[in-house]
Each structure stands twice: as structure tokens, then as C-alpha cells.
Motif scaffolding. Structure first.
Motif, PDB file in Angstrom:
ATOM      1  N   SER A   8      40.849  62.142  40.048  1.00 20.91           N
ATOM      2  CA  SER A   8      40.678  60.703  39.787  1.00 20.91           C
ATOM      3  C   SER A   8      39.226  60.334  39.507  1.00 20.91           C
ATOM      4  O   SER A   8      38.949  59.263  38.956  1.00 20.91           O
ATOM      5  CB  SER A   8      41.191  59.891  40.987  1.00 20.91           C
ATOM      6  OG  SER A   8      40.506  60.260  42.172  1.00 20.91           O
ATOM      7  N   ARG A  29      40.865  52.402  27.885  1.00 24.56           N
ATOM      8  CA  ARG A  29      41.915  53.416  27.762  1.00 24.56           C
ATOM      9  C   ARG A  29      42.721  53.258  26.485  1.00 24.56           C
ATOM     10  O   ARG A  29      43.083  54.249  25.836  1.00 24.56           O
ATOM     11  CB  ARG A  29      42.844  53.318  28.985  1.00 24.56           C
ATOM     12  CG  ARG A  29      43.776  54.503  29.145  1.00 24.56           C
ATOM     13  CD  ARG A  29      43.008  55.730  29.559  1.00 24.56           C
ATOM     14  NE  ARG A  29      43.869  56.844  29.901  1.00 24.56           N
ATOM     15  CZ  ARG A  29      43.424  57.997  30.372  1.00 24.56           C
ATOM     16  NH1 ARG A  29      42.129  58.187  30.549  1.00 24.56           N
ATOM     17  NH2 ARG A  29      44.264  58.975  30.661  1.00 24.56           N
ATOM     18  N   GLN A  41      42.975  66.111  34.387  1.00 23.30           N
ATOM     19  CA  GLN A  41      44.218  65.351  34.570  1.00 23.30           C
ATOM     20  C   GLN A  41      44.440  64.966  36.033  1.00 23.30           C
ATOM     21  O   GLN A  41      44.939  63.877  36.327  1.00 23.30           O
ATOM     22  CB  GLN A  41      45.401  66.181  34.065  1.00 23.30           C
ATOM     23  CG  GLN A  41      46.741  65.450  34.114  1.00 23.30           C
ATOM     24  CD  GLN A  41      47.888  66.344  33.707  1.00 23.30           C
ATOM     25  OE1 GLN A  41      47.860  67.554  33.901  1.00 23.30           O
ATOM     26  NE2 GLN A  41      48.913  65.747  33.117  1.00 23.30           N
ATOM     27  N   GLU A  73      37.901  60.094  35.278  1.00 28.52           N
ATOM     28  CA  GLU A  73      38.733  59.206  34.474  1.00 28.52           C
ATOM     29  C   GLU A  73      37.962  58.513  33.361  1.00 28.52           C
ATOM     30  O   GLU A  73      38.520  57.675  32.653  1.00 28.52           O
ATOM     31  CB  GLU A  73      39.392  58.151  35.373  1.00 28.52           C
ATOM     32  CG  GLU A  73      40.463  58.722  36.294  1.00 28.52           C
ATOM     33  CD  GLU A  73      41.186  57.639  37.075  1.00 28.52           C
ATOM     34  OE1 GLU A  73      40.666  56.507  37.114  1.00 28.52           O
ATOM     35  OE2 GLU A  73      42.261  57.921  37.643  1.00 28.52           O
ATOM     36  N   PHE A  78      38.351  62.247  29.184  1.00 26.91           N
ATOM     37  CA  PHE A  78      39.627  62.114  28.488  1.00 26.91           C
ATOM     38  C   PHE A  78      39.567  62.818  27.136  1.00 26.91           C
ATOM     39  O   PHE A  78      40.488  63.563  26.760  1.00 26.91           O
ATOM     40  CB  PHE A  78      39.963  60.633  28.312  1.00 26.91           C
ATOM     41  CG  PHE A  78      41.214  60.373  27.518  1.00 26.91           C
ATOM     42  CD1 PHE A  78      42.469  60.575  28.090  1.00 26.91           C
ATOM     43  CD2 PHE A  78      41.143  59.915  26.214  1.00 26.91           C
ATOM     44  CE1 PHE A  78      43.631  60.327  27.367  1.00 26.91           C
ATOM     45  CE2 PHE A  78      42.299  59.666  25.481  1.00 26.91           C
ATOM     46  CZ  PHE A  78      43.538  59.871  26.066  1.00 26.91           C
TER      47      PHE A  78
END
Length: 307
Positions: free
Chosen positions: A54, A139, A51, A57, A62
Motif C-alpha cells: 500500500s 488514478r 500490487q 501507490e 503504477f
């Protein structure tokens, strides 16, 4: 128990637990407690690392963070009650708590199986459609896949709960297990449960077997596809696929053993249930982490930053 009409309604169930010997119970308590004190914080650390970093990602991380979160939730359903019962002479669970335990076990278990399917899709696109990866697994798609996993798990959990909650329990209330096992619970019902058992088998067994077969076939095809490629990062991709395959066997293997046959008594069911509901779920994210250099270094940076 309480009287209702001409029969007795069961208001609680008696759990026999893992052992009736006090010394064995104490040994098991300290073993499980030690396991949780080490592995549970590790899973929380995985979620926090992904989380906050960076650099982590990508969709794979995820999904891994969601897997770790699902496993933390899954292992909060039965183990707290099991650990508390080690110090209780009369191990009981109320009817409503039993139904809640039943729902969340099947809800979170099915959601995890569907999430593993989503992770397989991610690996397929990354290997076979690499040029379109950023478009096919963005995403929004990742959130949709995770949301679909939770919705699918919820539907499965509600189905099992609906089939069980309408059963009348009017006498026997002893479960030879440490949680509300659906197999034994249905056998205690004061009614013909043939259709309920059949529907539960269709809901449980076929979903698990189908997920296992599809995941195994997909990863086998991916590994064969990788053998024909000569890319620089092939070893890393193979390592990721191997991690996924290990988790598929660890998660779905015991589930197939328990639910793959229509309500037959299986040997060592209680032992397999311990690994399936207590130990294996918390080790799944660890398997990914141990084979991933990036997340290990990120976890170490996070720990050094706060300690």
C-alpha cells in the motif's frame, strides 16, 4: 508448401537461428536459460510487490508495474521458440505462427514506447507542476494513459500485420534470424514491396525516432529545471529521471538501429535483435528498482514474508 493456382504458397518459414554450430547453440541455450531463471522472476516480483504494498501507490510505481508486465509479455513472444530451436535440427515456424509473432512483437514494443511517454509526462508534472500533481496525475488519468499505450500499440501491431499478411510468399522461405524479422520477411515476398516497405518505415521508424527525440528532449528539460531548484528531495528525483533516460536509450536505441533506416541491411542486426527482443526488455524494470530504495525494501519485506 502447397500449390495454389499456378504458384506455390509458403506454409512455413525456415529459421537459421543464432548459430549453426551445435556447441555454440548449447552455450547460448544455458546462458539465456540462466538469464531467464534470474531476471524473469525478478520482474514478476516487482509486479507483485507494487500490487500488494500500500506504500507503493503513487503513479510512478503504477507505471513501473505496467512496464514490468509489458516486458514480461514482450519476452514471451520470441525467446521460448528460440530456446526450443536450440535442440531442433530443422528450425521452422508456420506461416500463422510467424504472423502472430510479428503482430505481438510490434504491438507490445509500440505499447512500451508509448508507456515511456506516459512516464515522462508523470515526471514532468511531478517536477514542473508539483502543486497540481494529485489533480493532473490521479488514478483515472494513469489508467487512461496506460490504456492509451495499449491501444496505440495494438493499432501499430495491426497496421504492420495488415501490410504483411497481404504479401504473397511463393518460393523462398529462409530467414537468417531466430524470429520472424519483418525486414527479411518482406524481402521474401513475390511482389513489388516498395510501397509496403515505405509504409512500414513510416509506421516503425518515424514513431520510434519521434518517441526517442521527445523523451530525450523532455528529460533534458526536466534535468535543467531541477538544477535551478534547491529542494530537499532533488537527488531522489534526479535519480528517477536518470533511470528513465537509461531505459529510453536501452529500449529505443536498438529499435532505432534496426528500424530507423528504410529496410537497409544493418551490420550486427542479429546480435542487436537479441538484445532488443530478449535481454534489454527484462532489464528495464530492474534498472528502476536498483535505483529505488523504497521498492527494494518492499520487495525484501515481501520475500521475507513468504519465505
Amino acid at each position: 508448401e502447397m500449390e495454389q493456382g499456378n504458384y506455390t504458397v509458403v506454409t512455413e518459414f525456415i529459421l537459421l537461428g543464432l548459430s549453426q554450430i551445435h556447441e555454440v547453440q548449447m552455450i547460448l541455450f544455458f546462458l539465456f536459460l540462466l538469464f531467464y531463471m534470474i531476471i524473469l522472476p525478478s520482474n514478476i516480483l516487482i509486479v507483485l510487490t507494487i500490487q500488494r504494498d500500500s506504500q507503493l501507490e503513487s503513479p510512478m510505481y503504477f507505471f513501473l508495474a505496467n512496464l514490468a508486465f509489458l516486458d514480461i509479455c514482450y519476452c514471451s513472444v520470441t525467446p521460448p521458440k528460440m530456446l526450443a530451436d536450440f535442440f531442433s535440427e530443422h528450425k521452422t515456424i508456420s506461416y500463422s505462427a510467424c504472423m502472430a509473432q510479428l503482430f505481438f512483437l510490434h504491438f507490445l514494443g509500440a505499447a512500451e514506447a508509448f508507456l515511456l511517454m506516459a512516464m515522462a509526462y508523470d515526471r514532468y508534472v511531478a517536477i514542473c507542476k508539483s502543486l497540481h500533481y494529485s489533480r493532473l496525475v490521479n488514478r483515472r488519468v494513469c489508467c487512461a494513459l496506460v490504456g492509451a499505450s495499449w491501444v496505440g500499440g495494438f493499432i501499430h501491431g495491426i497496421t504492420i500485420l495488415t501490410l504483411t499478411i497481404h504479401l504473397p510468399f511463393c518460393g523462398p522461405n529462409i530467414l537468417d534470424n531466430f524470429f520472424c524479422d519483418i525486414h527479411q520477411l518482406v524481402k521474401l515476398a513475390c511482389a513489388d514491396t516498395y510501397m509496403v516497405e515505405l509504409l512500414m518505415f513510416l509506421s516503425n521508424g518515424i514513431i520510434i525516432i519521434m518517441c526517442f527525440a521527445l523523451l530525450l528532449i523532455s528529460y533534458t528539460v526536466l534535468l535543467m529545471k531541477l538544477q535551478t531548484q534547491s529542494s530537499k528531495g532533488k537527488s531522489k528525483v534526479v535519480s528517477n529521471c536518470v533511470s528513465h533516460i537509461i531505459v529510453v536509450f536501452v529500449m529505443l536505441g536498438p529499435a532505432m538501429y534496426i528500424y530507423g533506416l528504410p529496410f537497409q541491411v544493418v551490420p550486427m542486426e542479429k546480435v542487436v535483435a537479441v538484445f532488443h527482443t530478449v535481454i534489454f526488455p527484462l532489464t528495464n524494470p530492474i534498472i528502476y528498482t536498483l535505483r529505488n530504495r523504497e521498492i527494494k525494501s518492499s520487495m525484501w519485506r515481501l520475500v521475507r514474508k513468504h519465505i
